[in-house]
Design a protein around this motif. Structure first.
Motif, mmCIF file in Angstrom:
data_model
loop_
_atom_site.group_PDB
_atom_site.id
_atom_site.type_symbol
_atom_site.label_atom_id
_atom_site.label_comp_id
_atom_site.label_asym_id
_atom_site.label_seq_id
_atom_site.Cartn_x
_atom_site.Cartn_y
_atom_site.Cartn_z
ATOM 1 N N HIS A 1 0.860 -1.191 0.000
ATOM 2 C CA HIS A 1 0.000 0.000 0.000
ATOM 3 C C HIS A 1 0.894 1.238 0.000
ATOM 4 C CE1 HIS A 1 -2.858 2.974 1.628
ATOM 5 N NE2 HIS A 1 -3.798 2.185 1.122
ATOM 6 N N HIS B 1 -11.159 5.251 1.382
ATOM 7 C CA HIS B 1 -11.668 3.893 1.252
ATOM 8 C C HIS B 1 -11.204 3.116 2.487
ATOM 9 C CE1 HIS B 1 -8.000 2.096 -1.147
ATOM 10 N NE2 HIS B 1 -7.637 2.711 -0.061
ATOM 11 N N ASP C 1 -9.660 -0.646 4.158
ATOM 12 C CA ASP C 1 -9.123 -1.997 3.983
ATOM 13 C C ASP C 1 -8.923 -2.637 5.349
ATOM 14 O OD1 ASP C 1 -6.581 -1.313 5.004
ATOM 15 O OD2 ASP C 1 -5.820 -0.762 3.027
ATOM 16 N N HIS D 1 -9.368 5.210 5.513
ATOM 17 C CA HIS D 1 -8.254 6.155 5.348
ATOM 18 C C HIS D 1 -8.384 6.880 4.016
ATOM 19 C CE1 HIS D 1 -6.957 2.422 3.339
ATOM 20 N NE2 HIS D 1 -6.299 3.217 2.512
ATOM 21 N N HIS E 1 -6.631 8.790 0.484
ATOM 22 C CA HIS E 1 -5.510 8.956 -0.447
ATOM 23 C C HIS E 1 -5.593 10.384 -0.980
ATOM 24 C CE1 HIS E 1 -3.971 4.802 -0.844
ATOM 25 N NE2 HIS E 1 -5.171 4.518 -0.366
HETATM 26 ZN ZN LIG Z 1 -5.705 2.777 0.638
#
Ligand SMILES: [Zn+2]
Ligand SMILES: [Zn+2]
Length: 316
Positions: free
Chosen positions: A248, A281, A283, A289, A291
């Motif tokens: 990531h 989004h 995970d 979190h 981007h």
């Molecule tokens: Zn991410």
């Protein structure tokens, strides 16, 4: 009958809760103050009671940022002459792109903006008009640019100030995701980088351009104003990162709602394709979190999906 009534009450209570918090989201951990770069924070990080934007009373990490990055230089910003090359100047953001403010680019502004009033340099000498004093910085580095600084390349230096502005950040120790997002207001803050530099809302480029000024950014997407000192309008990969072990993209800071902010692209150059309107989004490793936006977007995050803390100027 009695049972179904109780069930109904329970369901309505849940429905009410979901108006303010979305229990479906995974919150993993919370901000980790130890990840800030050495020198990014002045003094200690404290944990204090705070009230978030959705009126939740909770605890926040409270700290003062240094106002200048410990891990990269500030500037350069404006060219001095119409022959200055790209490595001696900073950036401008327009049309979803970044442009080097080279001397040559400055001479092409009237064409670039299709407006003959652009004249940032003196014809006779090739000297670019740059704000080069504290007074000029204060008069020009604001949305309502003072008239005498029309047709200037605007830059400020931290050297103009006896001490950097005191900026205090409060972010929730446990982020709370809401069911609706809130846009980043013009006077609000987006978050703070791991280098202790505040991420600002979009630069007011229309007001800046209306005055025929270029409020130059350096190659790191930052510049200086008298209120918060050095701050970012774009994330270009200069500042401290915390690498992720699963491929990531790296953590680069925290939004003021406490959710992590990560670089747009992974090491292999891929960008996520499932981001919500705020650039977020979820995970299983990081929970929810963000981007950050591309540098040319003039928008690090469009909105916050979490209940926000605050960033205050002037030590309060
Ligand atoms: Zn991410
Ligand atoms: Zn700015």
């Amino acid at each position: 009958m009695k049972h179904s009534l109780i069930l109904l009450v329970a369901v309505s209570a849940l429905a009410c809760n979901r108006k303010t918090t979305d229990t479906a989201v995974t919150v993993i951990g919370g901000p980790d103050p130890s990840l800030f770069a050495a020198g990014a924070i002045v003094g200690d990080v404290t944990t204090e009671p705070c009230r978030l934007s959705n009126r939740t009373d909770t605890t926040c990490y409270v700290f003062t940022v240094a106002g200048k990055p410990p891990d990269h230089d500030i500037g350069p910003f404006c060219p001095r002459t119409i022959t200055d090359p790209a490595d001696r100047v900073g950036l401008w953001i327009e049309n979803q792109q970044t442009y080097d403010i080279t001397g040559k680019w400055v001479t092409e502004l009237a064409t670039f903006y299709n407006d003959p009033a652009w004249q940032l340099y003196e014809e006779a000498t090739g000297k670019v008009r740059v704000t080069d004093s504290k007074e000029a910085c204060e008069a020009a580095a604001r949305p309502d640019v003072a008239d005498e600084y029309n047709n200037y390349c605007v830059e400020c230096s931290l050297d103009y100030f006896d001490s950097p502005p005191v900026v205090t950040v409060r972010i929730p120790t446990t982020p709370i995701k809401l069911t609706t997002s809130s846009p980043v207001g013009r006077d609000a803050k987006v978050g703070v980088s791991l280098s202790g530099v505040v991420y600002e809302p979009p630069a007011p480029t229309h007001a800046i351009l209306a005055a025929h000024t270029i409020a130059a950014f350096d190659d790191c997407g930052g510049h200086v104003n008298p209120h918060v000192g050095y701050h970012y309008h774009a994330a270009t990969g200069c500042s401290a990162e915390h690498a992720q072990t699963d491929g990531h993209s790296p953590l680069i800071g925290y939004a003021i709602d406490g959710f992590g902010m990560y670089a747009r692209h992974t090491g292999t150059g891929a960008a996520p394709t499932d981001l919500d309107a705020c650039g977020g989004h979820e995970d299983t490793v990081r929970g929810y979190h963000y981007h950050v936006g591309e540098p040319g977007e003039n928008q690090i995050l469009a909105c916050h999906f979490g209940a926000t803390g605050s960033v205050t100027e002037g030590g309060s």
